[in-house]
Design an enzyme around this catalytic site. Structure first.
Site, PDB file in Angstrom:
ATOM      1  CG  ASP A 190      -1.790   1.311   1.295  1.00  0.00           C
ATOM      2  OD1 ASP A 190      -2.375   1.766  -0.024  1.00  0.00           O
ATOM      3  OD2 ASP A 190      -2.023   1.851   2.065  1.00  0.00           O
ATOM      4  CB  SER A 191       0.243   4.639  -0.976  1.00  0.00           C
ATOM      5  OG  SER A 191      -1.186   4.885  -0.190  1.00  0.00           O
ATOM      6  N   GLY A 201      -2.352   9.136  -4.251  1.00  0.00           N
ATOM      7  CA  GLY A 201      -3.757   9.494  -4.867  1.00  0.00           C
ATOM      8  C   GLY A 201      -3.753  10.576  -5.808  1.00  0.00           C
ATOM      9  CD  GLU A 243      -1.321   7.250   5.529  1.00  0.00           C
ATOM     10  OE1 GLU A 243      -0.022   7.359   5.972  1.00  0.00           O
ATOM     11  OE2 GLU A 243      -1.555   6.116   4.836  1.00  0.00           O
ATOM     12  CB  CYS A 288      -2.896   0.779  -2.866  1.00  0.00           C
ATOM     13  SG  CYS A 288      -2.447   2.626  -3.335  1.00  0.00           S
ATOM     14  CG  ASN A 289      -9.203   1.496  -3.709  1.00  0.00           C
ATOM     15  OD1 ASN A 289     -10.020   0.737  -4.536  1.00  0.00           O
ATOM     16  ND2 ASN A 289      -9.078   1.257  -2.643  1.00  0.00           N
ATOM     17  CB  THR A 290      -4.019   4.948  -6.183  1.00  0.00           C
ATOM     18  OG1 THR A 290      -4.781   6.055  -5.322  1.00  0.00           O
ATOM     19  CG2 THR A 290      -3.487   5.993  -7.228  1.00  0.00           C
ATOM     20  CB  CYS A 294      -9.604   5.148  -0.683  1.00  0.00           C
ATOM     21  SG  CYS A 294      -8.136   5.394   0.192  1.00  0.00           S
ATOM     22  CB  THR A 295      -6.954   0.225   1.584  1.00  0.00           C
ATOM     23  OG1 THR A 295      -6.182   0.983   1.160  1.00  0.00           O
ATOM     24  CG2 THR A 295      -7.631  -0.735   0.316  1.00  0.00           C
ATOM     25  CG  HIS A 296      -5.705   5.388   3.690  1.00  0.00           C
ATOM     26  ND1 HIS A 296      -5.276   4.986   2.662  1.00  0.00           N
ATOM     27  CD2 HIS A 296      -4.746   6.008   4.403  1.00  0.00           C
ATOM     28  CE1 HIS A 296      -3.622   5.291   2.590  1.00  0.00           C
ATOM     29  NE2 HIS A 296      -3.570   5.637   3.667  1.00  0.00           N
TER      30      HIS A 296
END
Lengths: 268, 268
Positions: free
Chosen positions: A9-10, A42, A151, A72-74, A184-186
Protein backbone atom coordinates in the site's frame (compact mmCIF):
# COMPACT_ATOMS: atom_id res chain seq x y z
CA UNK A 1 2.58 -23.64 0.35
CA UNK A 2 3.84 -21.85 3.44
CA UNK A 3 5.46 -18.90 1.65
CA UNK A 4 4.05 -15.51 2.65
CA UNK A 5 1.51 -13.43 0.77
CA UNK A 6 2.82 -9.95 -0.04
CA UNK A 7 0.59 -6.93 0.62
CA UNK A 8 1.48 -3.44 -0.58
CA UNK A 9 0.00 0.00 0.00
CA UNK A 10 0.99 3.62 -0.29
CA UNK A 11 0.80 3.92 3.51
CA UNK A 12 -1.25 2.68 6.48
CA UNK A 13 -4.56 2.24 4.63
CA UNK A 14 -3.71 -1.24 3.44
CA UNK A 15 -3.54 -2.35 7.09
CA UNK A 16 -7.35 -2.56 6.86
CA UNK A 17 -6.86 -5.18 4.14
CA UNK A 18 -4.07 -6.94 6.05
CA UNK A 19 -6.27 -7.07 9.14
CA UNK A 20 -9.10 -8.76 7.24
CA UNK A 21 -6.74 -11.10 5.39
CA UNK A 22 -5.23 -12.20 8.71
CA UNK A 23 -8.68 -12.63 10.30
CA UNK A 24 -10.14 -14.57 7.40
CA UNK A 25 -6.97 -16.56 6.64
CA UNK A 26 -5.22 -17.09 9.99
CA UNK A 27 -3.00 -19.90 8.65
CA UNK A 28 -1.36 -17.63 6.10
CA UNK A 29 1.83 -15.64 6.62
CA UNK A 30 1.86 -12.03 5.40
CA UNK A 31 4.49 -9.45 4.69
CA UNK A 32 3.20 -5.89 4.32
CA UNK A 33 4.97 -2.89 2.89
CA UNK A 34 3.50 0.61 3.25
CA UNK A 35 5.27 3.34 1.30
CA UNK A 36 4.39 5.99 3.88
CA UNK A 37 7.37 8.16 2.94
CA UNK A 38 5.88 8.83 -0.49
CA UNK A 39 2.18 8.65 0.50
CA UNK A 40 -0.36 9.65 -0.77
CA UNK A 41 -0.21 8.10 -4.24
CA UNK A 42 -3.75 9.37 -4.91
CA UNK A 43 -2.68 12.76 -6.19
CA UNK A 44 0.59 11.77 -7.93
CA UNK A 45 1.28 11.50 -11.66
CA UNK A 46 0.52 8.13 -13.25
CA UNK A 47 4.19 7.49 -14.12
CA UNK A 48 5.21 8.16 -10.53
CA UNK A 49 2.62 5.75 -9.16
CA UNK A 50 3.88 3.10 -11.60
CA UNK A 51 7.49 3.64 -10.53
CA UNK A 52 6.70 3.69 -6.80
CA UNK A 53 4.58 0.55 -7.05
CA UNK A 54 7.27 -1.37 -8.92
CA UNK A 55 9.81 -0.24 -6.30
CA UNK A 56 7.84 -1.73 -3.43
CA UNK A 57 6.88 -4.85 -5.40
CA UNK A 58 10.56 -5.52 -6.14
CA UNK A 59 11.35 -5.16 -2.46
CA UNK A 60 8.65 -7.69 -1.48
CA UNK A 61 9.69 -10.22 -4.11
CA UNK A 62 12.83 -10.82 -2.00
CA UNK A 63 10.51 -12.51 0.54
CA UNK A 64 9.62 -15.26 -1.97
CA UNK A 65 5.94 -14.30 -1.82
CA UNK A 66 3.43 -16.72 -3.38
CA UNK A 67 0.82 -14.07 -4.15
CA UNK A 68 0.67 -10.27 -4.27
CA UNK A 69 -2.24 -8.19 -2.96
CA UNK A 70 -2.31 -4.56 -4.05
CA UNK A 71 -4.10 -3.09 -1.04
CA UNK A 72 -4.22 0.35 -2.63
CA UNK A 73 -6.92 1.47 -5.03
CA UNK A 74 -4.74 4.01 -6.81
CA UNK A 75 -2.02 1.46 -7.54
CA UNK A 76 -4.64 -1.13 -8.51
CA UNK A 77 -6.24 1.29 -10.96
CA UNK A 78 -2.92 2.18 -12.58
CA UNK A 79 -0.57 -0.83 -12.27
CA UNK A 80 -2.65 -4.03 -11.73
CA UNK A 81 -2.72 -5.12 -15.37
CA UNK A 82 1.04 -4.60 -15.80
CA UNK A 83 1.77 -6.55 -12.63
CA UNK A 84 -0.57 -9.39 -13.61
CA UNK A 85 1.08 -9.71 -16.99
CA UNK A 86 4.65 -9.50 -15.66
CA UNK A 87 4.77 -11.43 -12.39
CA UNK A 88 4.68 -15.25 -12.29
CA UNK A 89 2.45 -15.25 -9.17
CA UNK A 90 -1.27 -14.38 -8.80
CA UNK A 91 -1.85 -10.65 -8.32
CA UNK A 92 -5.07 -9.46 -6.67
CA UNK A 93 -6.22 -5.85 -6.63
CA UNK A 94 -8.91 -4.31 -4.44
CA UNK A 95 -11.12 -2.93 -7.21
CA UNK A 96 -12.64 -6.12 -8.66
CA UNK A 97 -13.65 -7.54 -5.23
CA UNK A 98 -15.23 -4.21 -4.24
CA UNK A 99 -17.11 -4.03 -7.53
CA UNK A 100 -18.37 -7.60 -7.21
CA UNK A 101 -19.56 -6.98 -3.65
CA UNK A 102 -21.50 -3.91 -4.83
CA UNK A 103 -23.14 -5.91 -7.61
CA UNK A 104 -24.12 -8.55 -5.06
CA UNK A 105 -25.53 -5.94 -2.66
CA UNK A 106 -27.38 -3.41 -4.80
CA UNK A 107 -31.10 -3.79 -5.36
CA UNK A 108 -31.66 -0.42 -7.06
CA UNK A 109 -28.65 -0.84 -9.39
CA UNK A 110 -27.44 2.64 -8.37
CA UNK A 111 -23.95 2.44 -6.89
CA UNK A 112 -21.67 5.23 -5.63
CA UNK A 113 -17.89 5.06 -5.35
CA UNK A 114 -15.73 7.34 -3.22
CA UNK A 115 -11.96 7.42 -3.57
CA UNK A 116 -8.87 9.53 -4.16
CA UNK A 117 -8.76 11.95 -7.07
CA UNK A 118 -6.65 9.49 -9.10
CA UNK A 119 -8.95 6.53 -8.46
CA UNK A 120 -12.09 8.50 -9.33
CA UNK A 121 -10.47 10.10 -12.42
CA UNK A 122 -9.35 6.65 -13.62
CA UNK A 123 -12.99 5.45 -13.51
CA UNK A 124 -11.55 2.06 -12.65
CA UNK A 125 -14.56 1.07 -10.53
CA UNK A 126 -17.04 2.25 -13.14
CA UNK A 127 -15.26 0.22 -15.84
CA UNK A 128 -15.15 -2.90 -13.67
CA UNK A 129 -18.79 -2.54 -12.57
CA UNK A 130 -20.14 -1.90 -16.06
CA UNK A 131 -18.04 -4.60 -17.69
CA UNK A 132 -19.82 -7.10 -15.43
CA UNK A 133 -23.27 -5.49 -15.21
CA UNK A 134 -23.96 -2.92 -17.95
CA UNK A 135 -27.34 -1.93 -16.50
CA UNK A 136 -25.86 -0.20 -13.42
CA UNK A 137 -25.84 3.53 -12.77
CA UNK A 138 -22.62 4.69 -11.11
CA UNK A 139 -21.65 7.88 -9.27
CA UNK A 140 -18.01 8.67 -8.44
CA UNK A 141 -17.01 11.25 -5.82
CA UNK A 142 -13.38 12.19 -5.12
CA UNK A 143 -12.59 12.78 -1.43
CA UNK A 144 -9.00 14.11 -1.47
CA UNK A 145 -9.15 15.19 2.18
CA UNK A 146 -9.66 11.73 3.69
CA UNK A 147 -6.20 10.18 3.28
CA UNK A 148 -4.22 13.10 4.76
CA UNK A 149 -6.69 13.09 7.68
CA UNK A 150 -6.13 9.38 8.34
CA UNK A 151 -2.38 9.28 7.71
CA UNK A 152 -2.07 12.00 10.36
CA UNK A 153 -2.49 9.20 12.88
CA UNK A 154 -4.96 10.85 15.25
CA UNK A 155 -7.88 13.09 14.41
CA UNK A 156 -10.76 14.77 16.14
CA UNK A 157 -14.02 12.92 15.41
CA UNK A 158 -16.00 16.15 15.22
CA UNK A 159 -13.66 17.67 12.63
CA UNK A 160 -13.59 14.39 10.74
CA UNK A 161 -17.41 14.29 10.64
CA UNK A 162 -17.52 17.73 9.02
CA UNK A 163 -14.85 16.87 6.46
CA UNK A 164 -16.79 13.72 5.53
CA UNK A 165 -20.13 15.57 5.41
CA UNK A 166 -18.72 18.30 3.13
CA UNK A 167 -17.04 15.76 0.85
CA UNK A 168 -20.16 13.63 0.40
CA UNK A 169 -22.75 16.40 0.06
CA UNK A 170 -23.41 15.75 -3.63
CA UNK A 171 -24.50 12.15 -2.92
CA UNK A 172 -27.63 13.56 -1.22
CA UNK A 173 -28.92 14.51 -4.68
CA UNK A 174 -29.22 10.86 -5.67
CA UNK A 175 -31.68 9.13 -3.32
CA UNK A 176 -31.75 5.99 -5.48
CA UNK A 177 -28.19 5.06 -4.49
CA UNK A 178 -28.35 2.08 -2.12
CA UNK A 179 -24.69 0.97 -2.16
CA UNK A 180 -21.48 2.89 -1.52
CA UNK A 181 -18.04 1.45 -2.23
CA UNK A 182 -15.18 2.72 -0.07
CA UNK A 183 -12.82 2.91 -3.04
CA UNK A 184 -9.74 3.58 -0.92
CA UNK A 185 -8.29 1.19 1.63
CA UNK A 186 -7.79 4.03 4.11
CA UNK A 187 -11.50 4.75 4.33
CA UNK A 188 -12.59 1.77 6.48
CA UNK A 189 -10.70 3.52 9.31
CA UNK A 190 -13.42 6.23 9.22
CA UNK A 191 -16.21 3.86 8.07
CA UNK A 192 -18.43 4.54 11.10
CA UNK A 193 -18.31 8.29 10.37
CA UNK A 194 -19.08 7.72 6.69
CA UNK A 195 -22.03 5.46 7.63
CA UNK A 196 -23.35 8.09 10.00
CA UNK A 197 -23.16 10.76 7.27
CA UNK A 198 -24.82 8.74 4.49
CA UNK A 199 -27.51 7.20 6.73
CA UNK A 200 -28.82 3.68 7.20
CA UNK A 201 -30.42 3.29 3.77
CA UNK A 202 -27.06 2.89 2.08
CA UNK A 203 -24.92 -0.25 2.38
CA UNK A 204 -21.30 0.82 2.82
CA UNK A 205 -18.85 -1.75 1.45
CA UNK A 206 -15.23 -2.01 2.36
CA UNK A 207 -13.07 -3.62 -0.29
CA UNK A 208 -10.90 -4.92 2.58
CA UNK A 209 -13.50 -7.54 3.60
CA UNK A 210 -14.20 -8.53 0.03
CA UNK A 211 -10.54 -8.80 -0.93
CA UNK A 212 -10.16 -11.34 1.89
CA UNK A 213 -12.84 -13.45 0.20
CA UNK A 214 -11.18 -13.12 -3.20
CA UNK A 215 -7.70 -14.02 -1.90
CA UNK A 216 -9.18 -17.06 -0.14
CA UNK A 217 -10.90 -18.06 -3.36
CA UNK A 218 -7.76 -17.78 -5.50
CA UNK A 219 -5.66 -19.64 -2.91
CA UNK A 220 -8.11 -22.56 -2.94
CA UNK A 221 -8.46 -22.47 -6.70
CA UNK A 222 -4.69 -22.79 -7.16
CA UNK A 223 -4.20 -25.17 -4.18
CA UNK A 224 -1.82 -22.63 -2.65
CA UNK A 225 -3.14 -22.62 0.93
CA UNK A 226 -0.72 -22.72 3.84
CA UNK A 227 -0.50 -26.18 5.38
CA UNK A 228 0.83 -25.24 8.82
CA UNK A 229 -2.15 -25.34 11.20
CA UNK A 230 -0.43 -23.48 14.04
CA UNK A 231 -2.04 -20.09 13.61
CA UNK A 232 -0.08 -18.52 16.46
CA UNK A 233 3.15 -18.96 14.54
CA UNK A 234 2.04 -16.69 11.71
CA UNK A 235 2.66 -13.11 12.86
CA UNK A 236 2.68 -10.64 10.00
CA UNK A 237 5.80 -8.72 9.09
CA UNK A 238 4.98 -5.03 8.65
CA UNK A 239 7.43 -2.77 6.85
CA UNK A 240 7.25 0.95 6.18
CA UNK A 241 9.37 3.45 4.29
CA UNK A 242 8.20 6.17 6.70
CA UNK A 243 7.78 6.81 10.41
CA UNK A 244 7.62 3.64 12.45
CA UNK A 245 6.06 5.66 15.26
CA UNK A 246 2.93 6.60 13.27
CA UNK A 247 2.60 3.02 12.07
CA UNK A 248 2.82 1.68 15.61
CA UNK A 249 0.25 4.21 16.79
CA UNK A 250 -2.26 3.38 14.05
CA UNK A 251 -1.65 -0.33 14.33
CA UNK A 252 -2.35 -0.33 18.04
CA UNK A 253 -5.35 1.98 17.92
CA UNK A 254 -7.14 0.29 15.08
CA UNK A 255 -6.05 -3.28 14.72
CA UNK A 256 -5.72 -6.25 16.99
CA UNK A 257 -2.68 -7.92 15.48
CA UNK A 258 -1.56 -10.02 18.45
CA UNK A 259 1.98 -9.24 17.56
CA UNK A 260 3.76 -8.24 14.42
CA UNK A 261 7.36 -7.72 13.51
CA UNK A 262 7.69 -4.11 12.40
CA UNK A 263 10.57 -2.41 10.69
CA UNK A 264 11.50 0.75 8.86
CA UNK A 265 13.09 0.07 5.49
CA UNK A 266 14.77 2.16 2.82
CA UNK A 267 14.07 1.41 -0.83
CA UNK A 268 17.22 1.41 -2.90
CA UNK B 1 -16.05 -16.04 -24.41
CA UNK B 2 -19.75 -16.19 -25.16
CA UNK B 3 -20.22 -19.90 -24.47
CA UNK B 4 -22.74 -20.65 -21.72
CA UNK B 5 -22.01 -21.54 -18.11
CA UNK B 6 -23.52 -24.89 -17.11
CA UNK B 7 -25.42 -25.13 -13.81
CA UNK B 8 -26.57 -28.45 -12.35
CA UNK B 9 -28.73 -29.42 -9.43
CA UNK B 10 -30.73 -32.40 -8.21
CA UNK B 11 -33.93 -30.40 -8.72
CA UNK B 12 -35.31 -26.88 -8.41
CA UNK B 13 -33.05 -25.73 -5.54
CA UNK B 14 -30.25 -24.69 -7.86
CA UNK B 15 -32.60 -22.13 -9.42
CA UNK B 16 -31.72 -19.97 -6.40
CA UNK B 17 -28.12 -20.08 -7.60
CA UNK B 18 -29.10 -19.54 -11.24
CA UNK B 19 -31.18 -16.54 -10.23
CA UNK B 20 -28.24 -14.91 -8.42
CA UNK B 21 -25.78 -15.80 -11.19
CA UNK B 22 -28.08 -14.17 -13.74
CA UNK B 23 -28.60 -11.09 -11.56
CA UNK B 24 -24.90 -10.63 -10.78
CA UNK B 25 -23.65 -11.61 -14.25
CA UNK B 26 -26.34 -10.46 -16.70
CA UNK B 27 -24.02 -10.69 -19.73
CA UNK B 28 -23.49 -14.40 -19.25
CA UNK B 29 -25.53 -17.17 -20.87
CA UNK B 30 -26.60 -20.09 -18.69
CA UNK B 31 -27.91 -23.56 -19.25
CA UNK B 32 -29.42 -25.25 -16.20
CA UNK B 33 -30.23 -28.89 -15.67
CA UNK B 34 -32.29 -30.02 -12.67
CA UNK B 35 -32.51 -33.79 -12.17
CA UNK B 36 -35.96 -33.55 -10.60
CA UNK B 37 -36.89 -37.08 -11.64
CA UNK B 38 -34.29 -38.51 -9.29
CA UNK B 39 -34.41 -35.77 -6.62
CA UNK B 40 -33.54 -35.65 -3.72
CA UNK B 41 -29.87 -36.64 -3.91
CA UNK B 42 -29.49 -35.80 -0.22
CA UNK B 43 -30.56 -39.21 1.05
CA UNK B 44 -29.10 -41.39 -1.74
CA UNK B 45 -26.02 -43.63 -1.61
CA UNK B 46 -22.70 -41.98 -2.46
CA UNK B 47 -22.21 -44.11 -5.61
CA UNK B 48 -25.66 -43.17 -6.87
CA UNK B 49 -25.00 -39.46 -6.37
CA UNK B 50 -21.72 -39.86 -8.30
CA UNK B 51 -23.44 -41.65 -11.17
CA UNK B 52 -26.37 -39.22 -11.34
CA UNK B 53 -24.07 -36.20 -11.26
CA UNK B 54 -21.89 -37.54 -14.06
CA UNK B 55 -25.05 -38.27 -16.11
CA UNK B 56 -26.21 -34.66 -15.94
CA UNK B 57 -22.70 -33.26 -16.42
CA UNK B 58 -22.28 -35.32 -19.60
CA UNK B 59 -25.60 -34.00 -20.87
CA UNK B 60 -24.54 -30.37 -20.26
CA UNK B 61 -21.14 -30.81 -21.90
CA UNK B 62 -23.00 -31.06 -25.23
CA UNK B 63 -23.73 -27.33 -24.85
CA UNK B 64 -20.00 -26.49 -25.06
CA UNK B 65 -20.09 -24.91 -21.58
CA UNK B 66 -17.07 -22.83 -20.53
CA UNK B 67 -17.54 -23.42 -16.79
CA UNK B 68 -19.58 -25.76 -14.59
CA UNK B 69 -21.37 -24.70 -11.41
CA UNK B 70 -22.53 -27.50 -9.13
CA UNK B 71 -25.52 -25.76 -7.55
CA UNK B 72 -26.16 -28.70 -5.23
CA UNK B 73 -24.42 -29.16 -1.91
CA UNK B 74 -24.76 -32.94 -1.89
CA UNK B 75 -23.15 -33.28 -5.31
CA UNK B 76 -20.48 -30.72 -4.38
CA UNK B 77 -19.63 -32.66 -1.22
CA UNK B 78 -19.34 -35.96 -3.06
CA UNK B 79 -18.26 -35.25 -6.66
CA UNK B 80 -16.55 -31.81 -6.84
CA UNK B 81 -12.98 -33.07 -6.56
CA UNK B 82 -13.52 -35.76 -9.22
CA UNK B 83 -15.10 -33.24 -11.58
CA UNK B 84 -12.33 -30.66 -11.01
CA UNK B 85 -9.68 -33.24 -11.78
CA UNK B 86 -11.42 -34.66 -14.83
CA UNK B 87 -12.99 -31.76 -16.70
CA UNK B 88 -10.89 -29.29 -18.73
CA UNK B 89 -13.07 -26.34 -17.62
CA UNK B 90 -13.28 -24.57 -14.22
CA UNK B 91 -15.70 -26.30 -11.85
CA UNK B 92 -17.21 -24.32 -8.96
CA UNK B 93 -19.10 -25.88 -6.08
CA UNK B 94 -21.33 -24.14 -3.56
CA UNK B 95 -19.52 -25.22 -0.40
CA UNK B 96 -16.32 -23.18 -0.56
CA UNK B 97 -18.12 -19.87 -1.29
CA UNK B 98 -20.58 -20.51 1.57
CA UNK B 99 -17.72 -21.35 3.93
CA UNK B 100 -15.75 -18.24 2.94
CA UNK B 101 -18.80 -16.02 3.45
CA UNK B 102 -19.29 -17.47 6.94
CA UNK B 103 -15.64 -16.81 7.81
CA UNK B 104 -16.07 -13.24 6.60
CA UNK B 105 -19.27 -12.75 8.62
CA UNK B 106 -18.69 -14.44 11.98
CA UNK B 107 -17.45 -12.40 14.90
CA UNK B 108 -17.88 -15.10 17.56
CA UNK B 109 -16.22 -17.82 15.43
CA UNK B 110 -19.21 -20.10 16.10
CA UNK B 111 -20.84 -21.15 12.83
CA UNK B 112 -23.79 -23.48 12.21
CA UNK B 113 -24.51 -25.35 8.99
CA UNK B 114 -27.86 -26.84 8.00
CA UNK B 115 -28.21 -29.22 5.08
CA UNK B 116 -29.40 -32.59 3.86
CA UNK B 117 -28.43 -35.74 5.73
CA UNK B 118 -25.72 -36.51 3.15
CA UNK B 119 -24.21 -33.02 3.26
CA UNK B 120 -24.13 -32.94 7.06
CA UNK B 121 -22.77 -36.52 7.30
CA UNK B 122 -20.03 -35.68 4.80
CA UNK B 123 -18.87 -32.81 7.08
CA UNK B 124 -17.88 -31.05 3.87
CA UNK B 125 -18.57 -27.57 5.29
CA UNK B 126 -16.73 -28.31 8.53
CA UNK B 127 -13.69 -29.54 6.59
CA UNK B 128 -13.69 -26.48 4.33
CA UNK B 129 -14.22 -24.06 7.23
CA UNK B 130 -11.55 -25.58 9.46
CA UNK B 131 -9.02 -25.98 6.66
CA UNK B 132 -9.15 -22.20 6.23
CA UNK B 133 -9.71 -21.12 9.84
CA UNK B 134 -8.85 -23.81 12.41
CA UNK B 135 -10.06 -21.74 15.37
CA UNK B 136 -13.76 -21.97 14.42
CA UNK B 137 -16.41 -23.95 16.27
CA UNK B 138 -18.91 -25.59 13.91
CA UNK B 139 -22.36 -27.11 14.44
CA UNK B 140 -24.04 -29.22 11.74
CA UNK B 141 -27.77 -29.95 11.74
CA UNK B 142 -29.42 -32.20 9.16
CA UNK B 143 -32.87 -31.03 8.01
CA UNK B 144 -34.16 -33.89 5.85
CA UNK B 145 -37.71 -32.50 5.73
CA UNK B 146 -36.88 -29.23 3.93
CA UNK B 147 -36.21 -30.47 0.37
CA UNK B 148 -39.36 -32.59 0.03
CA UNK B 149 -41.34 -29.60 1.37
CA UNK B 150 -39.87 -27.26 -1.24
CA UNK B 151 -39.88 -29.67 -4.19
CA UNK B 152 -43.63 -30.09 -3.57
CA UNK B 153 -43.99 -26.73 -5.29
CA UNK B 154 -46.46 -25.08 -2.94
CA UNK B 155 -46.60 -25.26 0.83
CA UNK B 156 -48.51 -23.74 3.69
CA UNK B 157 -46.38 -21.14 5.48
CA UNK B 158 -47.75 -22.14 8.88
CA UNK B 159 -46.86 -25.82 8.38
CA UNK B 160 -43.48 -24.85 6.99
CA UNK B 161 -42.76 -22.68 10.04
CA UNK B 162 -43.37 -25.65 12.35
CA UNK B 163 -41.22 -28.00 10.29
CA UNK B 164 -38.40 -25.44 10.37
CA UNK B 165 -38.81 -24.79 14.09
CA UNK B 166 -38.73 -28.51 14.94
CA UNK B 167 -35.71 -29.11 12.72
CA UNK B 168 -33.64 -26.28 14.19
CA UNK B 169 -34.56 -26.72 17.86
CA UNK B 170 -31.10 -27.94 18.88
CA UNK B 171 -29.47 -24.71 17.65
CA UNK B 172 -31.16 -22.90 20.55
CA UNK B 173 -28.70 -24.63 22.90
CA UNK B 174 -25.77 -22.74 21.39
CA UNK B 175 -26.32 -18.99 21.92
CA UNK B 176 -22.78 -18.17 20.77
CA UNK B 177 -23.60 -19.07 17.16
CA UNK B 178 -23.81 -15.84 15.13
CA UNK B 179 -23.71 -17.24 11.58
CA UNK B 180 -25.82 -19.90 9.87
CA UNK B 181 -24.97 -21.34 6.46
CA UNK B 182 -27.86 -22.57 4.35
CA UNK B 183 -25.95 -25.63 3.20
CA UNK B 184 -28.52 -26.64 0.61
CA UNK B 185 -29.47 -24.61 -2.43
CA UNK B 186 -33.14 -25.31 -1.85
CA UNK B 187 -33.15 -23.52 1.50
CA UNK B 188 -33.04 -19.89 0.28
CA UNK B 189 -36.62 -20.51 -0.93
CA UNK B 190 -37.65 -20.71 2.75
CA UNK B 191 -34.96 -18.29 4.00
CA UNK B 192 -37.44 -15.80 5.47
CA UNK B 193 -38.98 -18.59 7.57
CA UNK B 194 -35.57 -19.80 8.71
CA UNK B 195 -34.59 -16.22 9.66
CA UNK B 196 -37.80 -15.83 11.64
CA UNK B 197 -37.13 -19.07 13.54
CA UNK B 198 -33.47 -18.39 14.41
CA UNK B 199 -34.00 -14.71 15.26
CA UNK B 200 -32.21 -11.50 14.31
CA UNK B 201 -28.95 -12.21 16.15
CA UNK B 202 -27.87 -14.79 13.58
CA UNK B 203 -26.66 -13.88 10.09
CA UNK B 204 -28.19 -16.36 7.63
CA UNK B 205 -26.01 -16.89 4.56
CA UNK B 206 -27.16 -18.31 1.28
CA UNK B 207 -24.44 -19.95 -0.75
CA UNK B 208 -26.36 -18.80 -3.84
CA UNK B 209 -25.29 -15.16 -3.39
CA UNK B 210 -21.74 -16.09 -2.56
CA UNK B 211 -21.39 -18.51 -5.45
CA UNK B 212 -22.28 -15.61 -7.77
CA UNK B 213 -19.31 -13.71 -6.37
CA UNK B 214 -17.00 -16.70 -6.78
CA UNK B 215 -18.07 -17.40 -10.36
CA UNK B 216 -17.54 -13.72 -11.21
CA UNK B 217 -14.11 -13.87 -9.64
CA UNK B 218 -13.03 -16.99 -11.54
CA UNK B 219 -14.40 -15.62 -14.84
CA UNK B 220 -12.33 -12.45 -14.44
CA UNK B 221 -9.29 -14.35 -13.26
CA UNK B 222 -9.33 -16.52 -16.39
CA UNK B 223 -10.46 -13.71 -18.74
CA UNK B 224 -13.50 -15.80 -19.63
CA UNK B 225 -16.20 -13.12 -19.34
CA UNK B 226 -18.88 -12.85 -22.03
CA UNK B 227 -18.21 -10.00 -24.41
CA UNK B 228 -21.74 -9.46 -25.73
CA UNK B 229 -23.16 -6.41 -23.92
CA UNK B 230 -26.78 -7.01 -24.93
CA UNK B 231 -28.11 -8.43 -21.71
CA UNK B 232 -31.60 -8.98 -23.09
CA UNK B 233 -30.30 -11.57 -25.50
CA UNK B 234 -29.11 -13.88 -22.73
CA UNK B 235 -32.16 -15.82 -21.57
CA UNK B 236 -31.25 -18.92 -19.61
CA UNK B 237 -32.08 -22.37 -20.89
CA UNK B 238 -33.69 -24.43 -18.13
CA UNK B 239 -33.89 -28.20 -18.49
CA UNK B 240 -35.42 -30.77 -16.17
CA UNK B 241 -35.63 -34.54 -16.11
CA UNK B 242 -38.95 -34.27 -14.23
CA UNK B 243 -42.24 -32.41 -14.36
CA UNK B 244 -42.07 -29.25 -16.41
CA UNK B 245 -45.25 -28.12 -14.68
CA UNK B 246 -43.66 -27.98 -11.17
CA UNK B 247 -40.63 -26.24 -12.59
CA UNK B 248 -42.79 -23.60 -14.28
CA UNK B 249 -44.76 -23.08 -11.10
CA UNK B 250 -41.69 -22.63 -8.90
CA UNK B 251 -39.91 -20.51 -11.46
CA UNK B 252 -42.82 -18.12 -11.73
CA UNK B 253 -43.56 -17.90 -8.02
CA UNK B 254 -40.03 -17.39 -6.87
CA UNK B 255 -37.89 -15.98 -9.60
CA UNK B 256 -38.10 -13.11 -11.99
CA UNK B 257 -36.42 -14.61 -15.02
CA UNK B 258 -37.82 -12.36 -17.73
CA UNK B 259 -38.07 -15.32 -19.99
CA UNK B 260 -36.37 -18.64 -20.17
CA UNK B 261 -36.48 -21.48 -22.59
CA UNK B 262 -37.68 -24.50 -20.65
CA UNK B 263 -37.71 -28.13 -21.69
CA UNK B 264 -38.15 -31.61 -20.33
CA UNK B 265 -35.28 -33.91 -21.23
CA UNK B 266 -34.55 -37.61 -20.87
CA UNK B 267 -31.07 -38.73 -19.90
CA UNK B 268 -29.86 -41.65 -21.98
Amino acid sequence: MNQPIGVIDSGVGGLTVLHELKRQLPKERFVYLGDTLRCPYGSKEKEEVEQFTWDIVHYLLKFDIKMLVIACNTATAIVLEQLKQTLPIPVIGVIAPGARAAIKATQTNHVAIIGTQNTIDSQAYEKELLSIKPDLETYGVACPKFVPLIEGGTFDRYDAYHIVEDSLIELKEFPTIDTLILGCTHYPIIQSIIEEVVGGQITVLSSALETGFEVSSVLTYHSMQATDDNIDRQDPIILTTGSLHTFHQIKEELFQFKSAQMAHITLT
